[in-house]
Design a protein around this motif. Structure first.
Motif, PDB file in Angstrom:
ATOM      1  N   ARG A 444      43.350  31.535  32.846  1.00  0.00           N
ATOM      2  CA  ARG A 444      44.423  31.791  33.826  1.00  0.00           C
ATOM      3  C   ARG A 444      45.363  30.598  33.914  1.00  0.00           C
ATOM      4  NH1 ARG A 444      40.211  34.109  37.329  1.00  0.00           N
ATOM      5  NH2 ARG A 444      40.108  32.088  38.358  1.00  0.00           N
TER       6      ARG A 444
ATOM      7  N   PHE B  11      31.931  36.414  45.552  1.00  0.00           N
ATOM      8  CA  PHE B  11      32.431  35.060  45.323  1.00  0.00           C
ATOM      9  C   PHE B  11      32.264  34.255  46.591  1.00  0.00           C
ATOM     10  CE2 PHE B  11      34.818  37.521  42.179  1.00  0.00           C
ATOM     11  CZ  PHE B  11      34.588  36.771  41.040  1.00  0.00           C
ATOM     12  N   LEU B  13      33.897  31.263  48.653  1.00  0.00           N
ATOM     13  CA  LEU B  13      35.087  30.420  48.757  1.00  0.00           C
ATOM     14  C   LEU B  13      34.857  29.312  49.766  1.00  0.00           C
ATOM     15  CD1 LEU B  13      37.990  33.052  48.782  1.00  0.00           C
ATOM     16  CD2 LEU B  13      37.113  31.734  46.852  1.00  0.00           C
ATOM     17  N   VAL B  24      32.483  41.604  46.126  1.00  0.00           N
ATOM     18  CA  VAL B  24      33.360  42.294  45.177  1.00  0.00           C
ATOM     19  C   VAL B  24      32.690  43.545  44.605  1.00  0.00           C
ATOM     20  CG1 VAL B  24      34.690  42.093  43.051  1.00  0.00           C
ATOM     21  CG2 VAL B  24      34.508  40.133  44.565  1.00  0.00           C
ATOM     22  N   ARG B  43      41.958  50.764  41.321  1.00  0.00           N
ATOM     23  CA  ARG B  43      43.143  50.073  41.782  1.00  0.00           C
ATOM     24  C   ARG B  43      42.986  48.574  41.605  1.00  0.00           C
ATOM     25  NH1 ARG B  43      44.292  52.688  47.344  1.00  0.00           N
ATOM     26  NH2 ARG B  43      45.093  50.593  47.729  1.00  0.00           N
ATOM     27  N   SER B  44      44.094  47.922  41.682  1.00  0.00           N
ATOM     28  CA  SER B  44      44.058  46.471  41.576  1.00  0.00           C
ATOM     29  C   SER B  44      43.177  45.903  42.679  1.00  0.00           C
ATOM     30  CB  SER B  44      45.486  45.938  41.697  1.00  0.00           C
ATOM     31  OG  SER B  44      45.487  44.561  41.510  1.00  0.00           O
ATOM     32  N   GLY B  45      42.300  45.006  42.333  1.00  0.00           N
ATOM     33  CA  GLY B  45      41.417  44.391  43.310  1.00  0.00           C
ATOM     34  C   GLY B  45      40.140  45.167  43.529  1.00  0.00           C
ATOM     35  N   SER B  46      39.928  46.218  42.751  1.00  0.00           N
ATOM     36  CA  SER B  46      38.717  47.013  42.950  1.00  0.00           C
ATOM     37  C   SER B  46      37.494  46.367  42.301  1.00  0.00           C
ATOM     38  CB  SER B  46      38.935  48.423  42.414  1.00  0.00           C
ATOM     39  OG  SER B  46      39.292  48.359  41.045  1.00  0.00           O
ATOM     40  N   GLY B  47      37.708  45.352  41.485  1.00  0.00           N
ATOM     41  CA  GLY B  47      36.552  44.633  40.915  1.00  0.00           C
ATOM     42  C   GLY B  47      36.329  44.899  39.440  1.00  0.00           C
ATOM     43  N   LYS B  48      37.319  45.522  38.781  1.00  0.00           N
ATOM     44  CA  LYS B  48      37.158  45.865  37.364  1.00  0.00           C
ATOM     45  C   LYS B  48      36.966  44.607  36.499  1.00  0.00           C
ATOM     46  CE  LYS B  48      41.264  47.817  37.021  1.00  0.00           C
ATOM     47  NZ  LYS B  48      41.823  47.548  38.360  1.00  0.00           N
ATOM     48  N   SER B  49      37.882  43.658  36.675  1.00  0.00           N
ATOM     49  CA  SER B  49      37.807  42.440  35.856  1.00  0.00           C
ATOM     50  C   SER B  49      36.519  41.693  36.121  1.00  0.00           C
ATOM     51  CB  SER B  49      38.992  41.527  36.146  1.00  0.00           C
ATOM     52  OG  SER B  49      40.183  42.138  35.727  1.00  0.00           O
ATOM     53  N   THR B  50      36.127  41.641  37.385  1.00  0.00           N
ATOM     54  CA  THR B  50      34.892  40.947  37.729  1.00  0.00           C
ATOM     55  C   THR B  50      33.718  41.569  36.987  1.00  0.00           C
ATOM     56  OG1 THR B  50      35.823  40.469  39.895  1.00  0.00           O
ATOM     57  CG2 THR B  50      33.441  40.215  39.654  1.00  0.00           C
TER      58      THR B  50
HETATM   59  N1  LIG Z   1      37.235  33.616  41.281  1.00  0.00           N
HETATM   60  C1  LIG Z   1      37.378  34.376  42.367  1.00  0.00           C
HETATM   61  N2  LIG Z   1      37.190  33.815  43.577  1.00  0.00           N
HETATM   62  C2  LIG Z   1      37.298  34.551  44.661  1.00  0.00           C
HETATM   63  N3  LIG Z   1      37.645  35.836  44.687  1.00  0.00           N
HETATM   64  C3  LIG Z   1      37.871  36.465  43.529  1.00  0.00           C
HETATM   65  C4  LIG Z   1      37.759  35.769  42.312  1.00  0.00           C
HETATM   66  N4  LIG Z   1      38.023  36.600  41.297  1.00  0.00           N
HETATM   67  C5  LIG Z   1      38.302  37.792  41.879  1.00  0.00           C
HETATM   68  N5  LIG Z   1      38.218  37.728  43.222  1.00  0.00           N
HETATM   69  C6  LIG Z   1      38.405  38.796  44.140  1.00  0.00           C
HETATM   70  O1  LIG Z   1      37.604  39.890  43.759  1.00  0.00           O
HETATM   71  C7  LIG Z   1      38.297  41.088  43.892  1.00  0.00           C
HETATM   72  C8  LIG Z   1      38.328  41.893  42.629  1.00  0.00           C
HETATM   73  O2  LIG Z   1      39.113  41.231  41.690  1.00  0.00           O
HETATM   74  P1  LIG Z   1      39.236  41.723  40.214  1.00  0.00           P
HETATM   75  O3  LIG Z   1      37.875  41.932  39.669  1.00  0.00           O
HETATM   76  O4  LIG Z   1      40.114  40.804  39.502  1.00  0.00           O
HETATM   77  O5  LIG Z   1      39.966  43.115  40.434  1.00  0.00           O
HETATM   78  P2  LIG Z   1      40.735  43.984  39.372  1.00  0.00           P
HETATM   79  O6  LIG Z   1      40.543  43.433  38.049  1.00  0.00           O
HETATM   80  O7  LIG Z   1      40.144  45.306  39.553  1.00  0.00           O
HETATM   81  O8  LIG Z   1      42.143  43.954  39.797  1.00  0.00           O
HETATM   82  C9  LIG Z   1      39.697  40.738  44.395  1.00  0.00           C
HETATM   83  O9  LIG Z   1      39.721  40.950  45.775  1.00  0.00           O
HETATM   84  C10 LIG Z   1      39.828  39.294  44.100  1.00  0.00           C
HETATM   85  O10 LIG Z   1      40.589  38.650  45.081  1.00  0.00           O
END
Ligand SMILES: Nc1ncnc2c1ncn2[C@@H]1O[C@H](COP(=O)(O)OP(=O)(O)O)[C@@H](O)[C@H]1O
Ligand SMILES: [Mg+2]
Lengths: 447, 230
Positions: A444, B11, B13, B24, B43-50
């Motif tokens: 990132r 996560f 923080l 998440v 949707r965006s923020g649903s946790g896909k990337s995580t």
């Molecule tokens: N490193 C991180 N620290 C804290 N919160 C995170 C981190 N990465 C993702 N999040 C939170 O986890 C949630 C899901 O994020 P993400 O998996 O990126 O969603 P997507 O890919 O579906 O848009 C979001 O609310 C995001 O703010």
């Protein structure tokens, strides 16, 4: 990942910031050169001293002063002792001399000189490596060898001392004996006391050889070296051991007249054997002296000096290592996104760490290489220039063979090891940081 | 192929004393079979990337286990996971993640270098791969000298060059126009059909979601639907 590829990788990386890498290498090279040049002075002077001693031919000698009969009493070395010395392992020759204990006058055709006379065992002298400047060693009993300065000490008979000598105490040129001394028959005059009356005897001797000049310029050798045989004749004449001047009938003879020597030198086969031989002699209760043993303390001193200078030099490298640390830290920071990508596609932290350690050690190695080259150049320059400067300033000739700076291979090795250790250590933390880079943050571009 | 078992992730923080926990993913379980294309939408923020990052080993799950090719990867350490990624996974990222100081050729060659392949074999494999993605004339170009579509093809080539059985893609078409998107989807289908490569693709694009044999829908960190995308 292959080492070759890791290497190519770091070369690529280093090319990206040539100036920074160059400065770091330069600092390392300077530190390394400083260390080497500094320590090379101790090495150089040590070498000079060692060489001087080695060349004086005294290194293989062990002088034996006597046999320790008890804590406080010594007796002189006799033939039995000599036999024992000669049978020791590592002994090349044992020379023994006896001094004649009265002033002996030598004269020929109007010239004369009082000279110390010493009897020597010539076969041993020859074995010990004795070299003559001219002539040969005695073969007949009445043949003698004279010291290097014997001829120039001869003075015309009946001249007063004021006229004879110049301000340095040498016989003036015009009074010198200027013929070839080899083969010259001489008269040896010796005194004896018998029944309270002093009388003198004359012996014919022929000079067959002249000794080499003594190793050191200030040494003076006008001795006359006689055969054992001639000494016996002289002793028979005086009736005293070592032809000492006293009345033998007035002295109580306490001991059987056993021959004893007053100057015994054991020659070891080589420098390495000196210690063993001298230890053995000490064990057998002989009082000895050898230059090599004396050198031990000197060596110790020089080694302490070397260690000290290397330590100071190391500080210079440590300072340079701050530069390496800085360079590597910046490199890691700059390349964090790349490192993140590499980790993401499967580069293990170990590989990442190795790449950065390799890079810092590479900087250290190049720095060391350049530093060594520079140190050599400086060393040569110092050895050339410093004597000239010193001679100009102090208006005095320096001893020949004096070396201020010498760089042996061991010093190079020490410098490289120190340099590499320090650079690897300073690259350790940045390398560790590189392994800890978070893949997601790096991708990132958050680092 | 992939077995995700009751994964929960949050996560943390802030620092000690002032911690915020961001939940998440909640109790996620699903499987991906060998040779399947599975898409994940939400949707965006649903946790896909995580979720994908957990499977990739970029982060560790708070709870639950992940098994890939019979290996419990959720218990791997960093080095083990790195090796595993190199051997078994290819990655396609939304913003390509090419190394800018390396040419297209060098970027594709990188996994081969990491694997320790000999230089000659590497050259040939990389050249073949460049051809396969239609960039044989662009090998010496740096990423900045390539279009978005070309860059994505380089990144795909890099993901495929070691012929991994599994490819993970996080919004692979996110930075592409619709035409190159079509090309990419076509390419994915071919790889899947011809080489049997398994795909797990995250997208919020319906068009992309449709290439999945199966689609999993995420909402607020939970699976809300699973089946053929309609
Ligand atoms: N490193 C991180 N620290 C804290 N919160 C995170 C981190 N990465 C993702 N999040 C939170 O986890 C949630 C899901 O994020 P993400 O998996 O990126 O969603 P997507 O890919 O579906 O848009 C979001 O609310 C995001 O703010
Ligand atoms: Mg996302």
């Amino acid at each position: 990942m292959k080492v070759k590829d890791q290497f190519r990788f770091i070369i690529q990386n280093m090319k990206k910031n040539k100036v920074r890498v160059f400065m770091t290498v330069l600092a390392t090279a300077m530190g390394c050169a400083f260390l080497i040049v500094l320590a090379s002075v101790a090495f150089g002077l040590h070498d000079t001293v060692l060489k001087d001693t080695m060349e004086s031919g005294e290194v293989t000698q062990i002088q034996v002063h006597g046999y320790e009969e008890s804590e406080t009493s010594y007796r002189a070395i006799n033939d039995e002792d000599i036999k024992l010395f000669e049978d020791l392992e590592g002994v090349n020759a044992v020379t023994r001399q006896k001094s004649i204990l009265q002033e002996v006058t030598f004269s020929t055709e109007g010239y004369e000189v009082p000279a110390p006379a010493v009897s020597a065992h010539f076969p041993s002298e020859e074995k010990s490596g004795l070299e003559l400047a001219e002539g040969r060693l005695p073969e007949a009993p009445n043949e003698v060898v004279v010291g290097h300065h014997f001829a120039s000490s001869l003075i015309p008979e009946g001249q007063s001392a004021e006229e004879l000598y110049d301000e340095q105490g040498l016989v003036k040129e015009e009074f010198r004996y200027d013929e070839n001394i080899i083969g010259e028959p001489f008269n040896l005059k010796l005194k004896k006391i018998a029944d309270g009356k002093e009388s003198s005897g004359d012996f014919d001797v022929t000079i067959v050889g002249v000794m080499e000049a003594p190793a050191r310029e200030w040494e003076w050798d006008q001795n006359v070296y006689l055969t054992d045989h001639l000494l016996t004749e002289l002793e028979d004449f005086t009736g005293t051991p070592n032809a000492e001047l006293y009345d033998p009938s007035e002295m109580e003879v306490t001991e059987t007249s056993e021959t004893s020597y007053d100057n015994v030198t054991v020659y070891a086969a080589n420098v390495e054997a000196v210690k063993a031989v001298s230890d053995k002699l000490k064990e057998e209760k002989y009082a000895t002296y050898s230059v090599v043993n004396e050198m031990k303390q000197l060596n110790m001193l020089f080694n302490v000096a070397k260690a000290g200078l290397i330590f100071i030099g190391t500080i210079a490298i440590l300072i340079a290592s701050i530069g390496i640390y800085n360079t590597m830290t910046m490199a890691v920071t700059e390349r964090a996104p790349d490192i993140g990508i590499m980790k993401a596609i499967g580069a293990s932290p170990k590989v990442i760490k190795r790449i950065f350690l390799l890079e810092s050690s590479y900087i250290g190695l190049i720095g060391a290489a350049i530093g060594i080259a520079a140190a050599y150049a400086i060393s040569v320059a110092v050895n050339l220039a410093l004597p000239m400067i010193l001679e100009a300033v102090f208006d005095e000739k320096l001893p020949s063979g004096l070396r201020f700076s010498s760089i042996p291979f061991s010093l190079i090795l020490i410098a490289v090891i120190i340099c590499l250790t320090v650079t690897i250590l300073s690259g350790l933390r940045p390398a560790k940081r590189a392994t800890e880079i978070d893949v997601l943050k790096a991708m990132r571009r958050e680092i | 192929m992939i077995n995700v078992n009751q994964i929960t992730h949050h996560f943390v923080l802030g620092k000690k004393g002032n911690k915020t926990i961001v939940p998440v993913l909640k109790n996620i379980s699903f499987q991906v079979n060998q040779g399947e294309i599975v898409t994940i939408v939400g949707r965006s923020g649903s946790g896909k990337s995580t979720l994908l990052n957990l499977i990739s080993g970029f982060i560790h799950p708070t709870e639950g286990e992940i098994i890939i090719q019979d290996k419990k990867v959720s218990e791997f350490n960093e080095t083990e996971f790195a090796d595993f990624r190199l051997q078994h996974m290819g990655f396609i990222f939304q913003n390509f993640q090419l190394i800018p100081s390396m040419t297209a050729f060098q970027n594709i060659e990188l996994p081969l270098i990491l694997k320790g392949m000999s230089e000659n074999a590497r050259r040939k494999t990389t050249a073949d791969m460049l051809k396969k993605v239609g960039l044989e004339d662009f090998g010496e170009h740096y990423p900045s000298e390539l279009s978005g579509g070309q860059q994505q093809r380089v990144s795909i080539a890099r993901a495929l060059v070691l012929e991994p059985p599994l490819i993970l893609a996080d919004e692979p078409t996110g930075s592409l126009d619709s035409e190159t998107e079509q090309d990419l989807l076509q390419f994915i289908r071919e790889l899947n059909r011809d080489l049997g490569v398994t795909f797990l693709i995250i997208t919020h694009d319906d068009e992309v979601a449709r290439i999945g044999d199966r689609t999993i829908a995420l909402a607020d960190g939970k699976i809300v639907e699973s089946g053929v995308f309609a």
